[in-house]
Write a protein that holds these residues in place. Sequence first.
Motif, PDB file in Angstrom:
ATOM      1  N   THR A 221       0.835  -1.218   0.000  1.00 40.44           N
ATOM      2  CA  THR A 221       0.000   0.000   0.000  1.00 40.44           C
ATOM      3  C   THR A 221       0.866   1.262   0.000  1.00 40.44           C
ATOM      4  O   THR A 221       0.352   2.363   0.117  1.00 40.44           O
ATOM      5  CB  THR A 221      -0.944   0.048   1.226  1.00 40.44           C
ATOM      6  OG1 THR A 221      -0.146   0.174   2.410  1.00 40.44           O
ATOM      7  CG2 THR A 221      -1.809  -1.214   1.348  1.00 40.44           C
ATOM      8  N   ARG A 222       2.177   1.077  -0.083  1.00 37.39           N
ATOM      9  CA  ARG A 222       3.170   2.180  -0.050  1.00 37.39           C
ATOM     10  C   ARG A 222       2.918   3.116   1.141  1.00 37.39           C
ATOM     11  O   ARG A 222       2.725   4.312   0.982  1.00 37.39           O
ATOM     12  CB  ARG A 222       3.143   2.988  -1.361  1.00 37.39           C
ATOM     13  CG  ARG A 222       3.634   2.184  -2.575  1.00 37.39           C
ATOM     14  CD  ARG A 222       3.535   2.986  -3.841  1.00 37.39           C
ATOM     15  NE  ARG A 222       2.157   3.267  -4.208  1.00 37.39           N
ATOM     16  CZ  ARG A 222       1.578   4.467  -4.158  1.00 37.39           C
ATOM     17  NH1 ARG A 222       2.274   5.524  -3.764  1.00 37.39           N
ATOM     18  NH2 ARG A 222       0.322   4.622  -4.495  1.00 37.39           N
ATOM     19  N   LYS A 246      12.964  -2.727   4.764  1.00 41.17           N
ATOM     20  CA  LYS A 246      12.215  -1.484   4.567  1.00 41.17           C
ATOM     21  C   LYS A 246      12.106  -0.691   5.872  1.00 41.17           C
ATOM     22  O   LYS A 246      11.334   0.265   5.940  1.00 41.17           O
ATOM     23  CB  LYS A 246      10.795  -1.797   4.056  1.00 41.17           C
ATOM     24  CG  LYS A 246      10.744  -2.363   2.662  1.00 41.17           C
ATOM     25  CD  LYS A 246      10.833  -1.273   1.623  1.00 41.17           C
ATOM     26  CE  LYS A 246      10.677  -1.871   0.232  1.00 41.17           C
ATOM     27  NZ  LYS A 246      11.190  -1.006  -0.812  1.00 41.17           N
ATOM     28  N   GLU A 249      12.434   3.123   5.809  1.00 43.18           N
ATOM     29  CA  GLU A 249      11.393   3.950   5.161  1.00 43.18           C
ATOM     30  C   GLU A 249      10.031   3.820   5.829  1.00 43.18           C
ATOM     31  O   GLU A 249       9.251   4.757   5.826  1.00 43.18           O
ATOM     32  CB  GLU A 249      11.220   3.533   3.689  1.00 43.18           C
ATOM     33  CG  GLU A 249      12.458   3.680   2.845  1.00 43.18           C
ATOM     34  CD  GLU A 249      12.722   2.419   2.026  1.00 43.18           C
ATOM     35  OE1 GLU A 249      11.951   2.136   1.107  1.00 43.18           O
ATOM     36  OE2 GLU A 249      13.702   1.702   2.343  1.00 43.18           O
TER      37      GLU A 249
END
Lengths: 265, 438
Positions: A221-222, A246, A249
């Motif tokens: 879903t970024r 990740k 981020e």
Amino acid sequence: MSQEALKVRTMAEVAAAGESVEVLFWVGCAGSFDQRAQKITKAFVKILNHAGVSFAVLGEEESCTGDPARRAGNEFLFQMMALQNIQTFDSYGVKKIVTACPHCFNMLKNEYPELGGNYEVLHHTAFLQSLIDEGRLKLKDGGKFKGQRITFHDSCYLGRANGIYEAPRELIRKLDAELVEMKRCKSSGLCCGAGGAQMWKEDEPGNKRINIERSEEALGTRPGVIASACPFCMTMLSDGVKNKEKEEEVAVKDVAELIAEAEDL
Amino acid sequence: MIVQQIVFIVLLLATAFCFTKRIAFIRGNILSGRAEKLNDQPARRWKYMALYALGQKKMFKRIVPAVFHFMIYSGFIIINLEIAEIMLDGILGTHRLFVSVLGPGLYGTFISIFEVLAVLVILACLVFLARRWVLRLKRFFGREMTRWPKLDATLILVIETVLMTFFLSMNTADSLLQDMGYGHYHEAGFFLVSDSLKTLFSSLDAGTLVFIERFGWWAHIVGVFAFTIYITYSKHLHIFLAFPNAWYTRFKSSGKISNMPEVAREVKAMFDPSYQPEENAATPDRFGAKDVTDLSWKSIMDAYSCTECGRCTSECPANLTGKLLSPRKIMMDTRDRSDELGYFIKKSGGEKKEDGKSLLHDYISMEELDACTTCQACVEACPVSISPLDIIIELRRYLAMEESKVPSEWALMFGNIENNGAPWQFSPSDRLNWKDEA
């Protein structure tokens, strides 16, 4: 974040002072001992302090609710823990309990009444929402998470087991964040892989870990933040995000942490 | 005509006899389970059944199969009104008896509705066959979908298609014979679908048409009789059992595990030596379930209600990540074992109760059971109110409390909870350490 000392009292201290509190904060084993979950506990306490809620914890007198024992089939151990905890609650005349752990929440709310433990039990997301609704907790406009993409992972024992889908989502919306849903959400939400006592053992042979499957979906879903409302989901999703490299981020945060951070508590 | 009547009545009685025997066998298997009281709140139960069985609420979570399934379902229920006439015609030796009651106008309207539904049923069956064998949807396959379950699913769809074809060809031939004013084929009104199929048979003579009409009539009704008995051996039994299975649903949170009063009594007595258990408190032979007879009767009815659609397995996190566990297999194993034990007891004339096998280990392995996260996705997904989770928990209880067969990490976790009051090895005195750590 401010470093004001946390104001936490135990039920024993409150009782010794001849006082009473509005609500018992059931910390749970993860919230007490797991380093990552301890941060959720502290964030929730900061909000309680900030909102001026009178509460206490059980401290040494708290014990496992018996959830993993019962789900692994050991009913004897579960019954022992339940009876012991009910005796502790009743010795302090506890009426209302709030907890940040959906597994403890489910036990206290759904499985203790049959054994004689009847209390008003709230999950911390529902409790925080009630504080906001009653005007006791006021959130600033446009905090740290304004406009951020946040996806919420439903805990099985909060969602499917207890139908609480909206309270955590309402809180995220209050942060002016952009709530993005995964395809499998709410009653169709995919488990993180920790429930049913899986937290305490290795997986059976398969081709993937459940938390990787779920983390991939969440990352799809970024989001800037993956929000959860359960300390075990927190562990599973944090591991999954790390596995996908990740973690720089995408943060994995409990809804209580989001609120505490947005409010600079 | 009298020979046909006798043949019909004999077939009807034989079907009723076989069907009743099968239902009695299945009922016996279901009632061999442990008692569980599930008839409180009748008003709420009727409402739930109306919504989830009659209204198929859960089916509509997946709209494509829901729409086609609804065609077959409504077709089945409404076209069965026609069966009433076929039965009476068969017994009384009449032809289209209801025309004289309704008049050709109204009768034709009813038949037209049935015919449209028959076409929709054929369409839906073909779509379902295509989903299974052309698109090969993942949930129709899997370890437990062996030869018989796949054949069963295909047979049901093919039989339904064939039955509807007989129905339509019988009507088409009948319409043409009516037009000719042939024999006893009296005016029965306008049949919407078969009217447009007439061209197919228009070159045939009356004798052939009578043969087609009679063959269609007999093949249709004999097919219905045979299918009625077949259903009791098939996953298709859900068309009956979905209704009681919804009515007897457990009104509890799917995350709530059933209490074990027999264990609660023992633990209470440990805590309080003066505790006196209530009278008539029964203690079962074993804790949890080793075999089907240790399960609640509702869990066995769940198994007979399962139509093997695989929605549970397709949402199971363990199965999705390649583990052995499949909630559908749990249900199919429970049904197969229940059948096996039922046949064994029947064969022994009811004298022997155990055949030396059990649901646990012989059908369901520890590896499957241990992989369950109790996430309740299977329970949520099931359109016919089945809970595979309840069976998993009962089997786990037997493993943990009777056989002490749990993963070694769980044994450690039990020890920690017992000794430290936490599933990890931390001291209770450290519970508040977070308060002072920065």
